[in-house]
Write a protein that holds these residues in place. Structure first.
Motif, PDB file in Angstrom:
ATOM      1  N   LEU A 142     -11.281  -8.110  -7.865  1.00 39.02           N
ATOM      2  CA  LEU A 142     -12.008  -6.912  -7.471  1.00 39.02           C
ATOM      3  C   LEU A 142     -12.857  -6.416  -8.635  1.00 39.02           C
ATOM      4  O   LEU A 142     -12.391  -6.377  -9.776  1.00 39.02           O
ATOM      5  CB  LEU A 142     -11.043  -5.797  -7.039  1.00 39.02           C
ATOM      6  CG  LEU A 142     -10.079  -6.106  -5.891  1.00 39.02           C
ATOM      7  CD1 LEU A 142      -9.200  -4.896  -5.617  1.00 39.02           C
ATOM      8  CD2 LEU A 142     -10.835  -6.505  -4.634  1.00 39.02           C
TER       9      LEU A 142
ATOM     10  N   LEU B 295      -4.138  -3.496   0.292  1.00 42.99           N
ATOM     11  CA  LEU B 295      -4.400  -4.147  -0.985  1.00 42.99           C
ATOM     12  C   LEU B 295      -3.193  -3.989  -1.890  1.00 42.99           C
ATOM     13  O   LEU B 295      -2.624  -2.893  -2.000  1.00 42.99           O
ATOM     14  CB  LEU B 295      -5.610  -3.507  -1.690  1.00 42.99           C
ATOM     15  CG  LEU B 295      -6.983  -3.592  -1.029  1.00 42.99           C
ATOM     16  CD1 LEU B 295      -8.007  -2.829  -1.874  1.00 42.99           C
ATOM     17  CD2 LEU B 295      -7.415  -5.029  -0.864  1.00 42.99           C
TER      18      LEU B 295
ATOM     19  N   TYR C 208      -5.762  -9.684  -6.405  1.00 42.44           N
ATOM     20  CA  TYR C 208      -5.178  -8.784  -5.424  1.00 42.44           C
ATOM     21  C   TYR C 208      -4.987  -9.524  -4.111  1.00 42.44           C
ATOM     22  O   TYR C 208      -5.815 -10.380  -3.746  1.00 42.44           O
ATOM     23  CB  TYR C 208      -6.107  -7.579  -5.166  1.00 42.44           C
ATOM     24  CG  TYR C 208      -6.086  -6.541  -6.255  1.00 42.44           C
ATOM     25  CD1 TYR C 208      -5.422  -5.333  -6.083  1.00 42.44           C
ATOM     26  CD2 TYR C 208      -6.739  -6.754  -7.473  1.00 42.44           C
ATOM     27  CE1 TYR C 208      -5.396  -4.366  -7.072  1.00 42.44           C
ATOM     28  CE2 TYR C 208      -6.721  -5.798  -8.475  1.00 42.44           C
ATOM     29  CZ  TYR C 208      -6.051  -4.610  -8.270  1.00 42.44           C
ATOM     30  OH  TYR C 208      -6.027  -3.662  -9.260  1.00 42.44           O
TER      31      TYR C 208
ATOM     32  N   VAL D  67      -5.160  -9.204  -0.208  1.00 38.55           N
ATOM     33  CA  VAL D  67      -5.759  -8.406   0.849  1.00 38.55           C
ATOM     34  C   VAL D  67      -5.181  -8.866   2.178  1.00 38.55           C
ATOM     35  O   VAL D  67      -5.143 -10.062   2.471  1.00 38.55           O
ATOM     36  CB  VAL D  67      -7.296  -8.569   0.890  1.00 38.55           C
ATOM     37  CG1 VAL D  67      -7.908  -7.619   1.923  1.00 38.55           C
ATOM     38  CG2 VAL D  67      -7.904  -8.347  -0.478  1.00 38.55           C
TER      39      VAL D  67
ATOM     40  N   THR E 101     -12.225  -4.795   5.341  1.00 33.91           N
ATOM     41  CA  THR E 101     -11.785  -3.859   4.308  1.00 33.91           C
ATOM     42  C   THR E 101     -12.707  -2.647   4.250  1.00 33.91           C
ATOM     43  O   THR E 101     -12.237  -1.503   4.108  1.00 33.91           O
ATOM     44  CB  THR E 101     -11.739  -4.562   2.947  1.00 33.91           C
ATOM     45  OG1 THR E 101     -10.935  -5.736   3.045  1.00 33.91           O
ATOM     46  CG2 THR E 101     -11.150  -3.645   1.885  1.00 33.91           C
TER      47      THR E 101
ATOM     48  N   MET F  13     -15.071  -7.304  -3.843  1.00 42.77           N
ATOM     49  CA  MET F  13     -14.260  -8.532  -3.773  1.00 42.77           C
ATOM     50  C   MET F  13     -15.088  -9.754  -4.150  1.00 42.77           C
ATOM     51  O   MET F  13     -16.230  -9.904  -3.736  1.00 42.77           O
ATOM     52  CB  MET F  13     -13.734  -8.736  -2.356  1.00 42.77           C
ATOM     53  CG  MET F  13     -12.713  -7.765  -1.922  1.00 42.77           C
ATOM     54  SD  MET F  13     -12.175  -8.168  -0.229  1.00 42.77           S
ATOM     55  CE  MET F  13     -11.280  -6.660   0.147  1.00 42.77           C
TER      56      MET F  13
END
Length: 511
Positions: free
Chosen positions: A210, A230, A238, A240, A264, A274
């Motif tokens: 991110l 997240l 991360y 998702v 998202t 992202m």
């Protein structure tokens, strides 16, 4: 071991078949699957001196593609009783508030536990700690080995497996535990159905970097037709998890990062920049539970017995609780300290908990994805009620974190019997969950007690730190097996014999 083609385990640990001459088929347990549930169970049994063979069809590696990211308070207490919690706390990140949906946030800072938070860390960190413990205790791991058949009789279970390069082997055991996930080969082999349904289809998963750090440690919300979650791995990536009501496609449909970013943005307002996805996939979320967790000498635990939606992060935690409940009972029976009837309590105690988790996690996800006016009204009313009603809020927190569950108790039993015993301070400054280490019962009593010879490795005797007069016999999994106010030595002896078996008396000093 009888039977042609049968191989005895003869080692401790390998990426292939390992072998050990320790133990006999009459005392061995075979565990199929070495996710968190199977690993905790293997470590407990091996530490208790029970010969354990773990079959795992995957190669030997700890995958970073895990879906679970949360350890709740009750699970941390169980790991504390195994000396693992503090090291995991050092790796993970604590969070004392858990967002469920909309404005509903669960404050965990008032939990009646040493762990007044949830711990955010990837499942593979939990697996690494549990695997080290199981290996050190002498569990026998056979990787790249797949269950191909299972038959049982009055004396034991015969497991057929296919190992590396197609090599076949047969292992004889007293009991088998299927901890091999939603598509459990063990469950299929014993003919148990897995009723339920898919609740959410085409859930997207992605591990990404991110450009912008999210405002909270766990970021979750649902807006309109979209949901997103997240969580940090701790290595710069991360996880998702996202879903869009209008995107109902096969799990095998190709997934692009653009779709993950769009979902998202719809759910969270932005995609946090992202980039650099190292892995992406789709899956569907089911709600299913086996009607029984045991058939004869074969048990189911974890996802082999029940699967839930990810809401509330209860899946891995529930499986670890299954293992903590079953392990000491198998060890007691195989050690000759309890009658086989004790094993029936696994179904009695854990099946209702699995059913309750299905309901709570399913309720959370349905309310989170509410769209119709009446469901939105229900969600708003529930949020208002929980904000205003402390007892109801504590009950929800107890269910999600696991500390609120208790097990059935005999009619007329003391109110503490069957309840989780918190990590109380004992005389001398020690803690209950330290005393539970080693898989022991703990007797907390204000009166001197003479325990039996041969019980020292299975029973710790101690006093309350204060002047409390209640006597409590705590099971190895931290629940009260028996309790009484103003108990006499004869009362205590009767309870100890009932739960640990008779033995010749000898004086045990308070610890």
């Amino acid at each position: 071991m009888s039977g042609s083609g049968t191989t005895e385990p003869t080692g401790t640990h390998s990426t292939h078949s390992t072998h050990s001459t320790a133990g006999t088929p009459a005392s061995r347990v075979v565990i199929v699957g070495c996710g968190p549930t199977g690993l905790l169970l293997a470590g407990d049994l091996a530490a208790a001196g029970v010969p354990v063979t773990v079959l795992e069809k995957r190669p030997h590696r700890i995958s970073n593609l895990s879906r679970a990211f949360v350890l709740h308070a009750r699970t941390l207490e169980q790991l504390d009783a195994r000396g693992l919690a503090d090291d995991l706390e050092a790796v993970g990140q604590p969070l004392d508030r858990l967002g469920l949906f909309g404005r509903l946030t669960m404050d965990l800072s008032a939990l009646p536990s040493r762990f007044r938070h949830l711990l955010v860390l990837p499942q593979y960190e939990v697996e690494k700690a549990l695997e080290r413990r199981a290996v050190d205790a002498g569990a026998d791991f056979r990787y790249e080995t797949e269950l191909t058949g299972l038959t049982q009789d009055a004396a034991g279970v015969t497991v057929e497996a296919r190992g590396p390069e197609g090599r076949t082997e047969t292992v004889r055991a007293a009991y088998v535990v299927g901890a091999d996930g939603m598509r459990s080969a063990v469950r299929q082999a014993i003919g148990l159905p897995f009723p339920g349904r898919s609740v959410i289809r085409s859930v997207v998963l992605a591990d990404v970097r991110l450009a912008e750090k999210p405002p909270t440690l766990l970021t979750v919300d649902a807006v309109g037709d979209a949901f997103a979650f997240l969580a940090p791995f701790g290595d710069g990536y991360y996880r998702v998890i996202g879903w869009h009501r209008g995107r109902d496609v096969s799990d095998h449909e190709p997934l692009e990062l653009a779709e993950v970013k769009e979902i998202t943005r719809l759910a969270l307002g932005r995609d946090f920049g992202m980039h650099d996805a190292r892995w992406m996939s789709r899956f569907h979320s089911d709600e299913r539970q086996a009607p029984a967790y045991r058939v004869g000498r074969v048990f189911l635990a974890g996802d082999a017995a029940h699967v839930h939606t990810p809401a509330g992060g209860q899946g891995m935690n529930t499986g670890l609780q299954d293992a903590a409940n079953l392990s000491w009972k198998l060890a007691a029976v195989l050690g000759g300290h309890a009658e086989p009837a004790l094993l029936a309590t696994y179904q009695d105690e854990r099946h209702p908990v699995g059913r309750a988790v299905l309901r709570s996690s399913g309720g959370i996800v349905r309310l989170a994805m509410a769209k119709r006016p009446w469901t939105l009204a229900v969600r708003a009313a529930l949020t208002t009620f929980l904000d205003a009603c402390g007892p109801a809020r504590r009950r929800v927190a107890g269910q999600v974190t696991g500390i609120g569950y208790r097990y059935p108790a005999p009619r007329g039993a003391h109110a503490l019997t069957g309840a989780r015993v918190p990590d109380v301070t004992l005389s001398g400054g020690g803690r209950l969950y330290e005393a539970l280490r080693g898989g022991r019962f703990v007797l907390i009593t204000p009166e001197p007690y003479e325990a039996g010879a041969g019980r020292a490795d299975r029973l710790a005797v101690t006093r309350w730190a204060g002047g409390r007069r209640t006597t409590v016999l705590v099971r190895p999994d931290g629940y009260a097996a028996w309790a009484a106010d103003a108990a006499t030595p004869a009362d205590i002896e009767t309870a100890v014999v009932r739960h640990l078996g008779p033995t010749a008396p000898t004086t045990v000093q308070f610890s």
